[in-house]
Scaffold this active site. Structure first.
Site, short mmCIF file in Angstrom:
data_model
loop_
_atom_site.label_atom_id
_atom_site.label_comp_id
_atom_site.label_asym_id
_atom_site.label_seq_id
_atom_site.Cartn_x
_atom_site.Cartn_y
_atom_site.Cartn_z
N HIS A 179 0.74 -1.29 -0.14
CA HIS A 179 -0.07 0.06 0.01
C HIS A 179 0.91 1.42 0.06
CE1 HIS A 179 -3.62 -1.82 1.99
NE2 HIS A 179 -3.83 -1.61 0.81
N CYS A 273 -2.21 2.86 9.22
CA CYS A 273 -3.17 1.84 8.78
C CYS A 273 -4.68 1.73 9.60
CB CYS A 273 -2.66 0.39 8.70
SG CYS A 273 -1.29 0.12 7.68
N1 ARG Z 1 -3.67 -7.17 6.52
C1 ARG Z 1 -4.10 -6.05 6.11
C2 ARG Z 1 -3.97 -6.19 4.45
O1 ARG Z 1 -2.91 -6.77 4.02
C3 ARG Z 1 -3.26 -4.87 6.28
C4 ARG Z 1 -3.88 -3.46 5.81
C5 ARG Z 1 -2.69 -2.31 6.24
N2 ARG Z 1 -3.46 -1.01 5.85
C6 ARG Z 1 -2.75 -0.07 5.27
N3 ARG Z 1 -3.43 0.78 5.53
N4 ARG Z 1 -1.66 -0.19 4.89
O2 ARG Z 1 -4.81 -5.73 3.59
#
Ligand code: ARG
Length: 280
Positions: A179, A273
């Site tokens: 991300h 996150c």
């Molecule tokens: N386990 C989640 C995923 O892989 C973590 C999300 C983390 N969020 C973020 N904004 N980077 O989607």
């Protein structure tokens, strides 16, 4: 009117502006599947420690004078704690999220419903996959947008039309930084911090042109998830282990506040996150 150039504040002139955040308590947090390289369903997660760490983050925002709203966590959605992915909110307009992975798909409508019930009248239902502020980072004059692992690049154009703001697409190339908010942090309307190794050569060059004075994070600080940070213009909450980045921020006149979110990191998430900014 959005000015194309803004005066860059000098260190010592930084100001915090009050923010409103949406967070989701980690009541049902667990690592039961793996959709990014940080997740190992075999590794134990301490649920009560996760809860304490999340509460410490919420309390840190409250102590700084920010407002924190919460959304009710839903059973069977262990990643719902990562509120940043729930939507993108700019100028009171809400672009609802649409998740790439089946495991998280039900989070989209759950967050959308929160916005509907909480007085947000302008909600756009997404046509293309976008994982909210995981990949869309509002940066004052424009929105920086990641693609390569999760959000569909078509979602960038969708966001541009909806928000009526330039959306700058950036290609992520390292699966650990899946991300945009794992590889880049917006510090204020003129400054970002990022880890160049997470981006394609072309996107690296775009960042260099847009932000010649950016804070450049080391591979070590990026691996400590240091860029998963939240700034109010002065205070920057970031994972405690990113000590080099904290020192760089302090040298630039920011006030780094190290947070320990070790349990959430087991799902590939940290400070940012867990935090969705509500820009009304
Ligand atoms: N386990 C989640 C995923 O892989 C973590 C999300 C983390 N969020 C973020 N904004 N980077 O989607």
């Amino acid at each position: 009117m959005i000015p194309q150039t803004l005066p860059v504040p000098a260190a010592g002139q930084r100001v915090a502006t009050p923010r409103r955040y949406l967070m989701c308590p980690p009541d049902h947090f667990a690592v039961t599947y793996a959709i990014n390289p940080w997740m190992d369903p075999e590794a134990p997660v301490d649920a009560s420690l996760a809860a304490r760490q999340w509460e410490a983050l919420r309390d840190a925002y409250l102590d700084l004078g920010h407002q924190v709203e919460t959304i009710k966590p839903e059973e069977g959605l262990p990643d719902m704690v990562f509120a940043a992915n729930g939507a993108t909110v700019v100028g009171g307009k809400v672009l609802a999220a649409s998740f790439r992975n089946e495991e998280r798909r039900a989070e989209g409508p759950a967050y959308r419903e929160w916005f509907r019930k909480n007085g947000f009248a302008r909600i756009h239902d997404p046509e293309f996959v976008n994982e909210g502020e995981g990949d869309f980072l509002f940066a004052g004059r424009w929105i920086l947008a990641g693609h390569g692992f999760r959000s569909d690049p078509h979602a960038h154009l969708e966001a541009q039309e909806f928000f009526e703001l330039p959306v700058i697409g950036l290609r992520l190339v390292d699966p650990r930084y899946y991300h945009l908010d794992t590889a880049l942090a917006v510090l204020d309307d003129t400054t970002v911090a990022y880890y160049p190794g997470a981006f394609s050569p072309g996107s690296r060059e775009v960042l260099r042109r847009l932000y010649p004075d950016a804070v450049i994070a080391t591979a070590e600080d990026a691996a400590a998830f240091g860029l998963n940070a939240v700034s109010d213009g002065l205070n920057v909450l970031l994972p405690r282990a990113a000590t080099g980045l904290a020192a760089q921020l302090a040298a630039r006149g920011y006030r780094p506040l190290g947070m320990d979110l070790s349990e959430l990191l087991k799902a590939g998430g940290s400070v940012k996150c867990c935090t969705l900014e509500l820009r009304d």
